[in-house]
Design a protein around this motif. Structure first.
Motif, PDB file in Angstrom:
ATOM      1  N   SER A  69       0.806  -1.220   0.000  1.00  0.00           N
ATOM      2  CA  SER A  69       0.000   0.000   0.000  1.00  0.00           C
ATOM      3  C   SER A  69       0.833   1.261   0.000  1.00  0.00           C
ATOM      4  CB  SER A  69      -0.935  -0.004   1.222  1.00  0.00           C
ATOM      5  OG  SER A  69      -0.161  -0.090   2.417  1.00  0.00           O
ATOM      6  N   SER A  70       2.065   1.192   0.530  1.00  0.00           N
ATOM      7  CA  SER A  70       2.854   2.419   0.632  1.00  0.00           C
ATOM      8  C   SER A  70       4.286   2.273   0.143  1.00  0.00           C
ATOM      9  CB  SER A  70       2.881   2.903   2.091  1.00  0.00           C
ATOM     10  OG  SER A  70       3.448   1.913   2.922  1.00  0.00           O
ATOM     11  N   ILE A  71       4.762   1.050  -0.044  1.00  0.00           N
ATOM     12  CA  ILE A  71       6.160   0.826  -0.424  1.00  0.00           C
ATOM     13  C   ILE A  71       6.204  -0.060  -1.662  1.00  0.00           C
ATOM     14  CG2 ILE A  71       8.372  -0.157   0.296  1.00  0.00           C
ATOM     15  CD1 ILE A  71       7.606   0.411   3.171  1.00  0.00           C
ATOM     16  N   VAL A  72       7.083   0.268  -2.546  1.00  0.00           N
ATOM     17  CA  VAL A  72       7.297  -0.547  -3.731  1.00  0.00           C
ATOM     18  C   VAL A  72       8.738  -1.048  -3.717  1.00  0.00           C
ATOM     19  CG1 VAL A  72       7.908   1.450  -5.165  1.00  0.00           C
ATOM     20  CG2 VAL A  72       7.159  -0.666  -6.261  1.00  0.00           C
ATOM     21  N   GLY A  73       8.908  -2.329  -4.007  1.00  0.00           N
ATOM     22  CA  GLY A  73      10.241  -2.913  -4.112  1.00  0.00           C
ATOM     23  C   GLY A  73      10.614  -3.116  -5.562  1.00  0.00           C
ATOM     24  N   VAL A  74      11.763  -2.604  -5.963  1.00  0.00           N
ATOM     25  CA  VAL A  74      12.184  -2.651  -7.368  1.00  0.00           C
ATOM     26  C   VAL A  74      13.607  -3.196  -7.456  1.00  0.00           C
ATOM     27  CG1 VAL A  74      12.555  -1.346  -9.477  1.00  0.00           C
ATOM     28  CG2 VAL A  74      10.740  -0.666  -7.904  1.00  0.00           C
ATOM     29  N   ILE A  75      13.794  -4.199  -8.290  1.00  0.00           N
ATOM     30  CA  ILE A  75      15.149  -4.669  -8.599  1.00  0.00           C
ATOM     31  C   ILE A  75      15.588  -3.987  -9.885  1.00  0.00           C
ATOM     32  CG2 ILE A  75      16.615  -6.640  -9.130  1.00  0.00           C
ATOM     33  CD1 ILE A  75      14.776  -8.397  -7.542  1.00  0.00           C
ATOM     34  N   LEU A  76      16.526  -3.075  -9.786  1.00  0.00           N
ATOM     35  CA  LEU A  76      17.003  -2.330 -10.950  1.00  0.00           C
ATOM     36  C   LEU A  76      17.871  -3.217 -11.829  1.00  0.00           C
ATOM     37  CD1 LEU A  76      17.990   1.004  -9.155  1.00  0.00           C
ATOM     38  CD2 LEU A  76      15.783   0.387 -10.193  1.00  0.00           C
ATOM     39  N   ASP A  77      18.096  -2.755 -13.039  1.00  0.00           N
ATOM     40  CA  ASP A  77      18.940  -3.513 -13.963  1.00  0.00           C
ATOM     41  C   ASP A  77      20.369  -3.644 -13.464  1.00  0.00           C
ATOM     42  OD1 ASP A  77      16.815  -3.858 -15.652  1.00  0.00           O
ATOM     43  OD2 ASP A  77      17.305  -2.130 -16.916  1.00  0.00           O
ATOM     44  N   THR A  78      20.767  -2.790 -12.546  1.00  0.00           N
ATOM     45  CA  THR A  78      22.110  -2.877 -11.957  1.00  0.00           C
ATOM     46  C   THR A  78      22.225  -3.999 -10.934  1.00  0.00           C
ATOM     47  OG1 THR A  78      21.506  -1.293 -10.229  1.00  0.00           O
ATOM     48  CG2 THR A  78      22.490  -0.406 -12.258  1.00  0.00           C
ATOM     49  N   GLY A  79      21.078  -4.586 -10.545  1.00  0.00           N
ATOM     50  CA  GLY A  79      21.073  -5.593  -9.496  1.00  0.00           C
ATOM     51  C   GLY A  79      20.773  -5.025  -8.132  1.00  0.00           C
ATOM     52  N   ASN A  80      20.566  -3.720  -8.043  1.00  0.00           N
ATOM     53  CA  ASN A  80      20.283  -3.057  -6.773  1.00  0.00           C
ATOM     54  C   ASN A  80      18.789  -3.198  -6.444  1.00  0.00           C
ATOM     55  OD1 ASN A  80      20.515  -1.498  -4.482  1.00  0.00           O
ATOM     56  ND2 ASN A  80      20.560   0.457  -5.571  1.00  0.00           N
ATOM     57  N   LEU A  81      18.497  -3.781  -5.262  1.00  0.00           N
ATOM     58  CA  LEU A  81      17.124  -3.882  -4.793  1.00  0.00           C
ATOM     59  C   LEU A  81      16.788  -2.613  -4.018  1.00  0.00           C
ATOM     60  CD1 LEU A  81      14.453  -5.343  -4.194  1.00  0.00           C
ATOM     61  CD2 LEU A  81      15.605  -6.435  -2.239  1.00  0.00           C
TER      62      LEU A  81
END
Length: 674
Positions: A7-19
Motif C-alpha cells: 500500500s505504501s512501499i514498492v520494491g524494485v530490482i534495478l537492472d544494476t542488481g540493486n534492490l
C-alpha cells in the motif's frame, strides 16, 4: 525489472542488481537499498567504503560455506583507520591481504586495475572517492553486454567473475590472494597447506580432522585436533617429544627466546612450558604457544630462500615402540598382501604382452625397457622428432595407442628423474598432453604419452598440400585452447612451469582437433640451455623472445612471445617467414603489425578460406599476437589475459610495431631445417 508493491512501499530490482525500497507514491524517495547492505557480492555501481559522520560502512562478508549463506569468517573492509586501502580480514580481527593504498588510477597492490600498468584494454574502471562524509570505491564496466560480479567466497579469496554466454558459465577474471595458502587459517589449526592456486590441507602427524564431515566437504577451517594430550616434562619415559617438519614456511606468531645458542636448550625451553607446542632453532630460538596455524609447504624453488624446519611437540605415546611396532606389523601385512596382488595382476597382464610393467607410481605406470620395445615393435614406427628426442607409435593392452618419446641428452640420475616425472604426471588439463608412464632403466629414459591421431599443428599449417584445410573456427579454437593450456602451466600448477619451446610442432591435435600442448616440463628434465634451443628450433629463430638473445632471466613472458609468433602462423596458415622465387623474404608478423597500425586487415586473411572467416576474430587474434611479441616482457600480457581477450571478455587496442621485428627481418636468413 521486477516490482513488488504494497500500500505504501514498492520494491524494485534495478537492472544494476540493486534492490530498492521506495515510496509508492514517489519512487525517487528511496527508503532502503541493497547496495548499502552488501552480502558476499559487489556489483558495478555499488559503493564499498565507510561513512565519516554517522558510520554506515559497507563491507563484503563471505558465506559460511558454499551452500550456507550465513555470515562466514572472511570479509573485505575499507581501513577503519582512515587510509585508502581495503583489507581482507579473518574473523574481523586478522588482516591477511591488503589492496594497498589508492595511487590515482588503481590500488598499489592491484595493478590489473590500471590501464597504465599494462592492461590498457581492461573492461573495468575503478574509482576511489574521498569525500567529506564518506570514502568509498566504486567500479563500472565498459559496454552493456558484460555481466560481472566481485565475490569474496567461503575460502577467503576475492574473485572477479564474468558471465560467458557461449559457455553458459562464470569465468574467473582475477582473484586475490593469488595462492589459497596465503589466506589466513585456510587449513585451520595444526595442519599444513600445500599448493599454489589451489590449496591441499592435511593434518600434521599426531593430529586428525576436528570435524571429519566438514573436512570431506572441503571445509578445512576448523583444522585438526591432537590424538593424544601432552604429558608435560618430568624426565621420565613419558615426557613429551618432538618430530621435525622440514621445508615449510613457519607460523607467524612465534616468540623469540634466548637459549644460549643451542638446539637442546631451545627444546628444553619449550618443554618447560605446558603451553608450548613447537620450537625452531637456526641462529636463535623461536617458540610457539597454543594452536599452530598457517604452516605452508614450500615449493621447490622457494626451499632455502625462506622458511625452514619446525619441531612439533607430541605426547610420548605417539612415539612408543609398541605403537610403532603395531604400525610396522600393519605395514608389513599390507605390503605382503599388496605384493601378492601385484604378482597376480602382473601374471594376468603378462598374458597381454604387458609383463614388463613394474608398478604404479602415483598415476603413472613404470615400464621396463623390454616392455617399451615390445609395445613399439622395437621402435619401428617413428612419428617424428624434436628438441628432446624421437617419438614412436606404440600399442598397449586392448589396442590402446600411445606415443613413446626417447629422451636424448638427459642429465639426471634415476632418483631425480623419477621425482620430476612424478610431478609431471600430476599435471591435468584438457589442453595439455597427458603423461601415462615412463621408463628409467640403466641409460634409458623414455616417456609414454596418450596418442594424438591428428598429429601436430604444423602439419595442417605448414604442409597444407598433404593435409585437409582447417576451417577458421577450428584454428581459432586451437589458438584459444593452447592459450588456456599455457595459462594453466604458468599460474594454476603447484609450481609454475615455463615451456621454453612453444611452436606448432609442439601442439598436438586429438581426433576432434582439441589442441594439447606437448613437451612441457621437459626442459627441466633434460637441462635446457641457449645453444640447444638454437639448434632445435625449426625454420627460423623467430620463436625466441628477445631476452634469449640478451641473456637475461627467462620468465613466463618468453612463452607469451613464442605463443604470439605461433598465433601469427595460425592466422596466416603458413610459416611466418616465406621465401619468394627471387630469394627475397616475406615476414608475416611485420606485415601484420604494419597493416594493423594502418587499419588495413584484408591482406591478413587466409585467402583459401574465402568468405568462411570471422573478420572480427582475425583482427582480435592479430592484435593479441602483436601484443604478445612486444620487445619488453613487461609490455606483454599474461596468458590469463590472452585467454580473456580471445574469449571476447577484454578488448585490445592496436599495439606498436615491435622494434625487434624489423631488426630480425634484416638479420634473418630463411633456412629450412627439416
Amino acid at each position: 525489472m521486477k516490482a513488488i508493491t504494497s500500500s505504501s512501499i514498492v520494491g524494485v530490482i534495478l537492472d544494476t542488481g540493486n534492490l530498492v525500497l521506495a515510496d509508492a507514491s514517489n519512487t525517487s524517495i528511496i527508503m532502503w537499498q541493497s547496495f548499502d547492505h552488501f552480502g558476499n557480492t559487489w556489483l558495478p555501481g555499488g559503493k564499498l567504503g565507510r561513512g565519516k559522520l554517522i558510520g554506515g560502512s559497507t563491507r563484503l562478508v563471505a558465506w559460511k560455506t558454499f551452500s550456507d549463506p550465513a555470515p562466514g569468517l572472511f570479509s573485505v573492509v575499507l581501513d577503519p583507520n582512515g587510509t585508502s586501502q581495503f583489507f581482507l580480514m579473518w574473523n574481523s580481527t586478522q588482516q591477511y591481504t591488503t589492496s594497498g593504498n589508492w595511487i590515482g588510477d588503481s590500488f598499489s597492490n592491484m595493478p590489473e586495475m590500471a590501464p597504465t600498468n599494462g592492461y590498457p584494454n581492461s573492461m573495468y574502471t575503478f574509482y576511489y572517492v574521498d569525500g567529506a562524509s564518506e570514502s568509498y570505491c566504486v567500479y563500472d564496466v565498459k559496454g552493456d553486454e558484460l555481466t560481472t560480479r566481485l565475490v569474496v567466497d567461503a575460502t577467503g579469496r576475492i574473485n572477479v567473475l564474468t558471465w560467458t554466454e557461449s559457455a553458459k558459465k562464470w569465468i574467473l577474471y582475477w582473484s586475490a590472494p593469488k595462492k589459497q595458502c596465503e589466506v589466513y587459517m585456510s587449513c585451520g589449526s595444526f595442519s599444513i597447506c600445500t599448493g599454489n592456486a589451489l590449496a591441499s590441507c592435511s593434518c600434521l602427524r599426531g593430529f586428525s580432522e576436528q570435524y571429519q564431515g566438514q573436512w570431506l566437504q572441503g571445509d578445512h577451517t576448523q583444522g585438526c585436533k591432537r590424538n593424544a594430550a601432552l604429558q608435560g616434562s618430568n624426565n621420565s619415559s613419558r615426557s613429551d617429544k618432538f618430530y621435525t617438519v622440514v621445508d615449510v614456511e613457519l607460523p607467524s606468531n612465534e616468540h623469540n627466546f634466548v637459549a644460549e645458542g643451542s638446539t637442546q636448550n631451545c627444546e628444553l625451553a619449550c618443554l618447560s612450558s605446558h603451553d608450548c607446542t613447537a620450537y625452531s632453532f637456526s641462529s636463535s630460538c623461536s617458540l610457539w604457544y597454543g594452536d599452530l596455524i598457517n604452516i605452508q609447504a614450500l615449493s621447490s624453488d622457494a626451499i632455502g630462500t625462506k622458511g625452514g624446519s619446525i619441531q612439533i611437540r607430541l605426547a610420548a605415546s605417539e612415539f612408543s615402540d609398541r605403537k610403532y611396532t603395531r604400525k610396522l606389523a600393519i605395514i608389513i601385512t599390507v605390503a605382503t598382501i599388496s605384493v601378492a596382488l601385484a604378482v597376480v595382476a602382473l601374471a594376468f597382464v603378462a598374458m597381454k604382452r604387458f609383463t614388463e610393467v613394474l608398478l604404479v607410481e602415483g598415476s603413472l605406470m613404470a615400464f621396463r625397457y623390454q616392455a617399451v620395445q615390445n609395445l613399439t615393435k622395437n621402435f619401428s614406427n617413428k612419428l617424428g622428432g624434436g628438441a628432446f628426442g624421437s617419438v614412436y607409435k606404440g600399442s598397449v593392452a586392448e589396442g590402446t595407442m600411445v606415443a613413446v618419446k626417447k629422451l636424448e641428452g638427459f642429465r639426471q640420475g634415476e632418483k631425480q628423474f623419477r621425482a620430476e616425472v612424478s610431478t609431471l604426471g600430476t599435471v591435468r588439463h584438457v589442453n595439455l598432453i597427458r603423461l601415462l608412464g615412463f621408463c628409467s632403466e640403466r641409460s634409458h629414459r623414455l616417456l609414454i604419452y596418450e596418442y594424438m591421431p591428428n598429429a601436430s599443428l604444423d602439419r595442417y599449417l605448414l604442409q597444407r598440400t598433404q593435409q585437409p584445410l582447417l576451417s577458421w573456427s577450428t584454428r581459432y579454437q586451437i589458438a584459444l585452447g593452447v592459450a588456456r593450456g599455457l595459462h594453466y602451466l604458468h599460474e594454476r600448477c603447484r609450481d609454475c612451469i615455463i615451456h621454453y619451446d612453444i611452436k606448432p610442432e609442439n601442439i598436438l591435435l586429438s581426433d576432434t582437433f582439441v589442441p594439447k600442448v606437448a613437451d612441457f616440463g621437459l626442459a627441466k628434465l633434460v637441462g635446457r640451455d641457449f645453444s640447444r634451443v638454437l639448434t632445435t628450433v625449426r625454420g627460423t629463430l623467430g620463436y625466441l623472445a628477445p631476452e634469449w638473445i640478451a641473456g637475461t632471466a627467462i620468465t613466463t613472458k618468453a612463452d607469451v612471445y613464442s605463443y604470439g609468433m605461433m598465433l601469427f602462423e595460425i592466422v596466416s596458415c603458413t610459416r611466418n617467414v616465406r621465401q619468394r622465387h627471387d630469394n627475397t623474404v616475406d615476414f608475416f608478423p611485420l606485415m601484420a603489425a604494419m597493416k594493423l597500425s594502418e587499419g588495413e586487415l584484408q591482406d591478413l586473411f587466409d585467402t583459401q578460406l574465402g568468405c568462411n572467416v570471422d573478420a572480427a576474430e582475425v583482427e582480435r587474434a592479430c592484435k593479441v599476437a602483436c601484443w604478445c611479441i612486444q620487445d619488453e616482457e613487461g609490455a606483454r600480457p599474461s596468458m590469463a589475459t590472452v585467454v580473456q581477450v580471445l574469449e571476447g571478455l577484454v578488448e585490445v587496442n592496436v599495439q606498436p610495431v615491435p622494434r625487434s621485428l624489423k631488426l630480425l627481418m634484416d638479420q634473418s636468413t630463411y633456412v629450412e631445417l627439416s
